[in-house]
Scaffold this active site. Structure first.
Site, PDB file in Angstrom:
ATOM      1  N   ASN A 269       5.196   4.228   7.498  1.00 19.80           N
ATOM      2  CA  ASN A 269       5.617   3.982   6.118  1.00 19.80           C
ATOM      3  C   ASN A 269       4.476   4.282   5.165  1.00 19.80           C
ATOM      4  O   ASN A 269       3.306   4.086   5.487  1.00 19.80           O
ATOM      5  CB  ASN A 269       6.131   2.546   5.953  1.00 19.80           C
ATOM      6  CG  ASN A 269       5.042   1.590   5.498  1.00 19.80           C
ATOM      7  OD1 ASN A 269       4.702   1.517   4.311  1.00 19.80           O
ATOM      8  ND2 ASN A 269       4.475   0.852   6.448  1.00 19.80           N
TER       9      ASN A 269
ATOM     10  N   THR B 172      -1.978   1.827  -0.729  1.00 22.29           N
ATOM     11  CA  THR B 172      -2.342   1.579  -2.124  1.00 22.29           C
ATOM     12  C   THR B 172      -3.783   2.038  -2.316  1.00 22.29           C
ATOM     13  O   THR B 172      -4.688   1.501  -1.666  1.00 22.29           O
ATOM     14  CB  THR B 172      -2.206   0.089  -2.485  1.00 22.29           C
ATOM     15  OG1 THR B 172      -0.822  -0.279  -2.424  1.00 22.29           O
ATOM     16  CG2 THR B 172      -2.730  -0.190  -3.884  1.00 22.29           C
TER      17      THR B 172
END
Length: 363
Positions: free
Chosen positions: A113, A186
């Site tokens: 992911n 991130t």
């Protein structure tokens, strides 16, 4: 068997994220039904355990990343989970990375992911949890809330305040708060595992916990930090020192990995890898942390767990509790119940009176 023969092929015919969203919507819908919500969680005297002052009906939890916004919290106890971790929740709402951003690798029992902390934001999630906590029937298993950095927040002071905002909004509804500094999706997040930044972040959140506890006349909420499997041993040793110095409740090991074994041909190369290929490294990290903490700090094991034997091995390596998410994608919704039954059978075979007796025995 039904899941593997009928439901899994149907789900796997869809885009992974679409299948996940539809499943979560279904669970959210049925979890509000009185007969469903009234069902008790799976427990047994040999499995019920207490960690950091919190009572868990069994040691098998749902990992973060599945129910990011807490949409289906009442559903998870019915499926056999002893606790649930929602999130990662960011202070501000954000869409995450562009789709497609979730990929299956069935040959390896893995998922990749690069979601990028898609989140409704801490204010929205706090409202949902407040409604949940006000219900006549209380939540029957402990709730952990995982918080992370908003993508567009970059300056050190701004990042600290970003985490504080989420903590203030969400900690009152949580039995545990998990600080995510280890997602690979991130930009700049993993640098917050470094000594000075981690020291500042954990110190700020512990102080926030103390202030809020005084206001509420309650004990401070236990705080865990979730770490990457890609850290070097010396960095993990340093992290243990920071965690201990700041009085955190424990560590969750591990998040997804950006490492790719050359044997993993055809696996999406970009993003966090979870599931089967992560199992050995997550097990190594657990053993290392248990030895580094001398067994004095509660550890939660996650990464590649898809059977009772996996859970048993992770607990022997030092985990007081275990979690999974990817395993459920391949093994079905009742995997937690199956793992709990499997643990009981193995305890019976090996003469173990309580699950806590095995923690760390294989470290």
């Amino acid at each position: 068997m039904i899941y593997r023969k009928a439901l899994r092929p149907l789900l796997f015919s869809q885009d992974p994220e679409t299948a996940h969203e539809r499943t979560l919507e279904m669970l959210s819908s049925v979890s509000g039904l009185p007969l469903y919500a009234a069902r008790r969680p799976f427990t047994h005297t040999k499995l019920a355990t207490e960690v950091v002052g919190v009572a868990f009906p069994n040691p098998v939890g749902l990992a973060a990343g599945c129910d990011k916004n807490g949409a289906a919290v009442p559903a998870w106890p019915v499926l056999g989970f002893g606790f649930v971790e929602i999130g990662t929740v960011t202070a501000q709402p954000q869409p995450g990375n562009p789709r497609p951003r979730m990929f299956r690798a069935p040959a390896y029992g893995a998922v990749v992911n690069r979601l990028g902390f898609n989140s409704e934001g801490s204010e929205s999630v706090a409202r949902r949890l407040a409604t949940l906590r006000r219900r006549a029937r209380p939540l029957t298993i402990p709730l952990a809330v995982n918080i992370g950095k908003t993508k567009l927040v970059t300056g050190d002071d701004e990042v600290l305040e970003d985490y504080r905002v989420s903590f203030r909004r969400l900690s009152r509804f949580a039995d545990l708060v998990v600080v995510n500094v280890s997602s690979p999706n991130t930009p700049g997040l993993r640098q917050w595992q470094e000594h000075s930044k981690l020291q500042a972040l954990l110190g700020a959140l512990m102080e926030e916990a103390r202030i809020l506890a005084i206001k509420r006349e309650a004990a401070p909420v236990p705080i865990f930090v979730k770490i990457s499997p890609d850290m070097e041993d010396r960095d993990m040793e340093d992290l243990v020192g920071v965690v201990t110095e700041n009085g955190l409740a424990g560590i969750i090991a591990t998040n997804t990995t950006i490492s790719r074994d050359p044997a993993l041909s055809g696996v999406e190369p970009t993003g966090g890898l979870s599931g089967g290929p992560l199992k050995l490294r997550a097990l190594e990290v657990m053993r290392f942390l248990y030895r580094a903490t001398e067994g004095k700090l509660p550890l939660i094991g996650v990464g590649g767990i898809s059977s009772a034997d996996d859970a048993w091995e992770r607990m022997r390596a030092g985990a007081s509790l275990v979690q999974f998410y990817t395993g459920m994608i391949y093994e079905g919704p009742y995997l937690a119940r199956s793992i709990n039954h499997g643990l009981l059978r193995r305890m019976e075979r090996e003469g173990v009176r309580h699950i806590s007796e095995i923690v760390g025995t294989g470290a």
